[in-house]
Design a protein around this motif. Structure first.
Motif, PDB file in Angstrom:
ATOM      1  N   THR A 176      58.217  -9.661  -9.206  1.00 26.52           N
ATOM      2  CA  THR A 176      57.085  -8.748  -9.043  1.00 26.52           C
ATOM      3  C   THR A 176      56.382  -9.011  -7.719  1.00 26.52           C
ATOM      4  O   THR A 176      56.042  -8.079  -6.987  1.00 26.52           O
ATOM      5  CB  THR A 176      56.104  -8.906 -10.207  1.00 26.52           C
ATOM      6  N   GLU A 177      56.150 -10.283  -7.415  1.00 25.06           N
ATOM      7  CA  GLU A 177      55.457 -10.609  -6.174  1.00 25.06           C
ATOM      8  C   GLU A 177      56.287 -10.210  -4.957  1.00 25.06           C
ATOM      9  O   GLU A 177      55.732  -9.762  -3.940  1.00 25.06           O
ATOM     10  CB  GLU A 177      55.142 -12.100  -6.116  1.00 25.06           C
ATOM     11  N   ALA A 178      57.599 -10.348  -5.041  1.00 23.19           N
ATOM     12  CA  ALA A 178      58.450  -9.956  -3.920  1.00 23.19           C
ATOM     13  C   ALA A 178      58.280  -8.476  -3.600  1.00 23.19           C
ATOM     14  O   ALA A 178      58.126  -8.084  -2.438  1.00 23.19           O
ATOM     15  CB  ALA A 178      59.918 -10.271  -4.230  1.00 23.19           C
ATOM     16  N   HIS A 179      58.295  -7.640  -4.641  1.00 27.48           N
ATOM     17  CA  HIS A 179      58.087  -6.208  -4.424  1.00 27.48           C
ATOM     18  C   HIS A 179      56.683  -5.932  -3.895  1.00 27.48           C
ATOM     19  O   HIS A 179      56.500  -5.090  -3.011  1.00 27.48           O
ATOM     20  CB  HIS A 179      58.337  -5.445  -5.722  1.00 27.48           C
ATOM     21  N   PHE A 180      55.711  -6.633  -4.420  1.00 27.70           N
ATOM     22  CA  PHE A 180      54.331  -6.476  -3.961  1.00 27.70           C
ATOM     23  C   PHE A 180      54.203  -6.799  -2.473  1.00 27.70           C
ATOM     24  O   PHE A 180      53.573  -6.059  -1.704  1.00 27.70           O
ATOM     25  CB  PHE A 180      53.424  -7.383  -4.798  1.00 27.70           C
ATOM     26  N   LEU A 181      54.802  -7.897  -2.057  1.00 28.03           N
ATOM     27  CA  LEU A 181      54.729  -8.294  -0.645  1.00 28.03           C
ATOM     28  C   LEU A 181      55.401  -7.261   0.256  1.00 28.03           C
ATOM     29  O   LEU A 181      54.883  -6.927   1.334  1.00 28.03           O
ATOM     30  CB  LEU A 181      55.382  -9.665  -0.450  1.00 28.03           C
ATOM     31  N   LEU A 182      56.556  -6.743  -0.177  1.00 29.63           N
ATOM     32  CA  LEU A 182      57.259  -5.774   0.653  1.00 29.63           C
ATOM     33  C   LEU A 182      56.499  -4.452   0.715  1.00 29.63           C
ATOM     34  O   LEU A 182      56.433  -3.818   1.776  1.00 29.63           O
ATOM     35  CB  LEU A 182      58.671  -5.557   0.121  1.00 29.63           C
ATOM     36  N   MET A 183      55.912  -4.038  -0.397  1.00 29.52           N
ATOM     37  CA  MET A 183      55.095  -2.823  -0.391  1.00 29.52           C
ATOM     38  C   MET A 183      53.923  -2.968   0.582  1.00 29.52           C
ATOM     39  O   MET A 183      53.615  -2.052   1.348  1.00 29.52           O
ATOM     40  CB  MET A 183      54.548  -2.549  -1.791  1.00 29.52           C
ATOM     41  N   GLY A 184      53.266  -4.107   0.520  1.00 27.10           N
ATOM     42  CA  GLY A 184      52.135  -4.342   1.412  1.00 27.10           C
ATOM     43  C   GLY A 184      52.546  -4.270   2.872  1.00 27.10           C
ATOM     44  O   GLY A 184      51.813  -3.718   3.714  1.00 27.10           O
ATOM     45  N   TYR A 185      53.706  -4.811   3.176  1.00 26.34           N
ATOM     46  CA  TYR A 185      54.212  -4.749   4.552  1.00 26.34           C
ATOM     47  C   TYR A 185      54.447  -3.301   4.979  1.00 26.34           C
ATOM     48  O   TYR A 185      54.050  -2.889   6.077  1.00 26.34           O
ATOM     49  CB  TYR A 185      55.510  -5.551   4.641  1.00 26.34           C
ATOM     50  N   VAL A 186      55.059  -2.514   4.110  1.00 30.31           N
ATOM     51  CA  VAL A 186      55.381  -1.122   4.432  1.00 30.31           C
ATOM     52  C   VAL A 186      54.118  -0.296   4.647  1.00 30.31           C
ATOM     53  O   VAL A 186      54.008   0.466   5.618  1.00 30.31           O
ATOM     54  CB  VAL A 186      56.258  -0.505   3.328  1.00 30.31           C
ATOM     55  N   PHE A 187      53.138  -0.438   3.748  1.00 30.87           N
ATOM     56  CA  PHE A 187      51.964   0.417   3.814  1.00 30.87           C
ATOM     57  C   PHE A 187      50.878  -0.108   4.758  1.00 30.87           C
ATOM     58  O   PHE A 187      50.196   0.685   5.415  1.00 30.87           O
ATOM     59  CB  PHE A 187      51.363   0.610   2.421  1.00 30.87           C
ATOM     60  N   GLU A 188      50.716  -1.415   4.847  1.00 31.54           N
ATOM     61  CA  GLU A 188      49.589  -1.962   5.589  1.00 31.54           C
ATOM     62  C   GLU A 188      49.930  -2.395   7.008  1.00 31.54           C
ATOM     63  O   GLU A 188      49.059  -2.382   7.880  1.00 31.54           O
ATOM     64  CB  GLU A 188      48.993  -3.139   4.818  1.00 31.54           C
TER      65      GLU A 188
END
Length: 242
Positions: A136-148
């Protein structure tokens, strides 16, 4: 969606006067509490990744992938080497920060810098990673990179429509199901209908809060089991809860 009219009275999409092409994803490292994400390096990560996948009792983890299962380390090395050398995607490795071992890979792919659209795909999580806080955290980190950091507008998830675990994962992570593209792909000698999911930049701030609440130390008991599910946290926030 609010309706916008052009000078002819026709409905059109909202104007984006400041829009510009986005950057291609790079070789960044993202660190969380449970895991670290870093660019795939075959020389560095091969042994740990092969061992993690070899621990599975059979090859079912590769059924819905375009490749695999692999008969030996040389075949697996060839697959990783191709992934590392791809120019149109960026493959990342998920590292368990407790053991410092690589336990899975995923990629940012089908990158459309002009329109700000990107897909997370080629998700090859070993049994040491699946259904864990690390995943879950891996996906969270990658999402944050993409959007932020990259400031993309649309983040996509696609899978075989028959891949029930992947479809459940997409919904759990906060993606919206958009429909089925029938007979979209031929792979491994069979047809595939593709299920499409998406997450948008204006949805990310709320999803981010959901992830932060779920990943908080207080959401896990002494045995490391979740107290509230990610779905429950999302529903509580939608209803105006904390």
């Amino acid at each position: 969606m609010a309706e916008h009219l052009n000078r002819y009275g026709q409905p059109v999409g909202a104007a984006l006067p400041l829009w510009s092409a986005r950057a291609f994803p790079g070789g960044i490292t993202l660190t969380g509490r449970f895991c670290r994400i870093e660019p795939l390096n075959v020389a560095q990560h091969l042994d740990a990744l092969y061992a993690a996948h070899a621990a599975a009792p059979d090859g079912r983890d590769w059924t819905y992938m375009f490749v695999g299962p692999f008969g030996d380390k040389d075949a697996f090395r060839a697959y990783l080497t191709t992934a590392e050398q791809q120019q149109d995607s960026q493959c990342y490795v998920v590292i368990d920060t407790l053991t410092d071992n690589a336990v899975g890979t995923f990629s940012l792919m089908r990158v459309d810098v002009n329109h700000g659209v990107i897909e997370v795909g080629s998700v090859a999580f070993s049994s040491a990673l699946k259904r864990t806080p690390l995943a879950t955290e891996a996906h969270f980190l990658l999402m944050g990179y993409v959007f932020e950091q990259l400031n993309y507008r649309r983040y996509e998830w696609k899978c075989d429509s028959l891949n029930a675990p992947s479809r459940r994962a997409a919904l759990r992570l906060g993606f919206t199901f958009e429909g089925i593209f029938r007979q979209a792909i031929v792979y491994k000698g069979r047809t595939r209908d593709t299920a499409w999911f998406s997450l948008l930049d204006n949805e990310w701030p709320q999803r981010k809060l959901d992830f932060i609440d779920w990943l908080a130390p207080g959401n896990f008991d002494t045995e490391g089991k979740q107290i509230q599910s990610l779905a429950d946290i999302r529903q509580s926030r939608l209803k105006g809860g904390s």
